[in-house]
Each structure stands twice: as C-alpha cells, then as structure tokens.
Design an enzyme around this catalytic site. Structure first.
Site: not given
Length: 332
Positions: A15, A17
């Site tokens: 991922d 952020d």
C-alpha cells in the site's frame, strides 16, 4: 530457508499512503526496504485505493522520493474502476466522474465519455477521492444515481493518513451521497475487494505474495479475502488498539512497527504469539494482565493471542510500570 520474513515470499504488494509515504513525504526506511527486496530478487507491486493519481504519476512521485517504481508496478483503484465500467457499458457511454483529473483521464482512456452533469444522462457514476470535490458535483452525482445511473466507488476508505492526523477520505465523500440517497454504492472496486491484490500477483507471476498495509479494514481485509498473507505496519491509520480488537476477517499474519519488520525473523513478527522476549501475559477468564518490559510490538503480538481469543482489550491491565505505560499509550 530464509532467515527473515520477506525471504519467504516472491512478491511484496505495498500500500502507499501510510506505508511508503505520508501525503508527500517518504516514510523513513521505505526506499531502503524496497531496494533490499529488489536485491534479494523479490518482485514489487504498489496497490493503492487513492484514485487521485494515475499509475505513471504514482511511479514518478515515488521515484522523486527515492523509492524505485515503474508504472507497470502500480495498480490504482482509478484504473481498476475505469476498466470495470468499460467492461459493463457500451463504448463511448457518458460517465459522471466525481474525483480528480486522474480519474477522468482513466475513464477517457477506457473509451468512455466523462461528464459533469446529471443532465448528460450518464449511465454510470464513478466516485473517487479528489481534494477539490464539493457540493456541486456530489449533487449532480446524487441526481444521476437517483435517475438510474450505476454507482461505482473506487474505494470507501473513511480517512487518509497525514502528518497532522487522519483526514477525510473517499469513504467520507461516499457517505454524503449514501446519506442523501439512503443506499449503498452498487460496486466498490478497490480494497478490501481482492481485485488489486490478485491482479498484482497475476502480473508478477507470483506464487507466494505478501501484502504490506497500514489499514486493517482495507489492506489487511483485502489480503485475507484474496487468500494472501499480510503484514500490518504501524506507520499509518490502524494502531495497536485497533489490532487488538480486529475481527477475524481483518487480522494480519504479521505486525511490525515499520517496514524494517520485513527483515526480522518471521517468528518475531507473527501475530498472536504464544511467548515473546521480555513480556508475559496471565489470563484469568475474561481478564488478562501484561507484565514485564521490552519491544512494544512484541507485547502487542502477545496480547493479540488473548484478545483474539475473547478477552476484551479494555480488560487488559498492566502489572509493571512499562506495561501500564504502554497500555496507556495505546488508549487502554
């Protein structure tokens, strides 16, 4: 047999952020972790629910931060949403886009026609995060959906991580229309749906992928749904208190303070450990007592063993100064 966690996998799906960066600043150690994985022969993929950037733009952003990335390694919910809509409607169909220019560009490149008004009779509404999204476009989307347009949400993350704390995410914007119409989106494309994960594994030809994320309800749940192992890093949204109370469908295989955990022995990152160095847990019915001192993540791993087995996190107390301070820090 590898002596560290990442060595047991042939693909790392990151991922972005809260894992690799916060808004526009890299998280310390992220670039070094990616390069070490590449040097070890591990394939890399980046899967993000943020629909405000295109894959090439994400790769450029990462490279500018010192994190190596190629556009082909990036999968976004915007691209996935556009591809899905294009499969389900006629070419050239009008699609009302709620979100950033990146999402409009993806819709356009998928052979569809982005529009901004319900009066254009859109066959679909595609809603993704955009910092400039406001009342006017949300109102047009509500009108179009009420008139029969299919409602696609790129993702439903309630918040986005930032150095100043969590900020409203696309899920909060989706909630505006949900409240106005008293209904759910017809389709949610991004995590926790498994498509981004399974596509990443397929593109890399991976047999043993590992997902690395900071959110239990998207990254980790998506990995569980896709049948993949996952590592929760505590640099973004979900914290220790969240992990202790995580439902079964949101439980990672591993947890670490940050990406350096990829290079610890797997048995020192596995969640719900039976025993760890420095800490002990004593259970009495629906209560448990933490004692000792040491690495906070080790205490967390140990406590998950009892809270996931029925002890409410609020019923965990400390029996040493270090344990009491740690639980207070976690909000328990």
């Amino acid at each position: 047999m590898s002596d560290h966690l990442a060595g047991g996998y042939d693909l790392a799906i990151f991922d972005l952020d809260g894992v690799v960066f916060l808004i526009d600043k890299p998280i310390p150690g992220a670039a070094e972790a990616v390069e070490r994985l590449r040097a070890d022969g591990t394939s890399i993929a980046y899967a993000t629910n943020n629909a405000s950037r295109r894959a090439a733009d994400v790769a450029t952003l990462l490279t500018g931060m010192g994190v190596s990335a190629a556009p082909a390694e990036v999968l976004t919910s915007a691209g996935a949403a556009a591809a899905l809509v294009a499969e389900q409607v006629e070419a050239g169909s009008p699609v009302l886009v709620v979100g950033a220019e990146a999402l409009r560009a993806e819709i356009r490149d998928a052979g569809l026609t982005p529009v901004e008004s319900a009066e254009d009779a859109p066959v679909a509404v595609v809603q993704g995060y955009g910092p400039e999204v406001g009342w006017k476009i949300l109102s047009e989307a509500a009108l179009a959906i009420r008139a029969g347009a299919t409602w696609y949400a790129t993702n439903t993350d309630r918040t986005l991580p930032s150095p100043r704390g969590p900020l409203p995410g696309n899920g909060s914007l989706v909630a505006v229309i949900r409240t106005a119409l008293d209904r759910e989106p017809d389709v949610v494309v991004g995590k926790p749906q498994p498509a981004l994960f399974t596509t990443a594994a397929s593109l890399a030809g991976a047999e043993r992928p590992l997902t690395i994320g900071d959110r239990l309800d998207t990254d980790i749940q998506g990995a569980v749904t896709a049948g993949m192992d996952s590592l929760l890093v505590l640099t973004g949204v979900s914290g220790p208190k969240d992990l202790l109370s995580a439902p079964a469908e949101c439980r990672p295989a591993f947890v670490a303070a940050d990406l350096s955990g990829l290079f610890r022995p797997a048995d020192r990152a596995v969640v719900s450990a039976a025993a760890v160095e420095g800490w002990t847990v004593t259970r009495d019915g629906d209560r448990a007592v933490l004692d000792g001192s040491g690495d906070p993540v080790d205490a967390l791993r140990l406590l998950c063993g009892v809270t996931w087995d029925g002890v409410p996190p609020a019923n965990v107390t400390g029996n040493s100064a270090a344990a009491t301070e740690l639980l207070t820090t976690w909000g328990l």
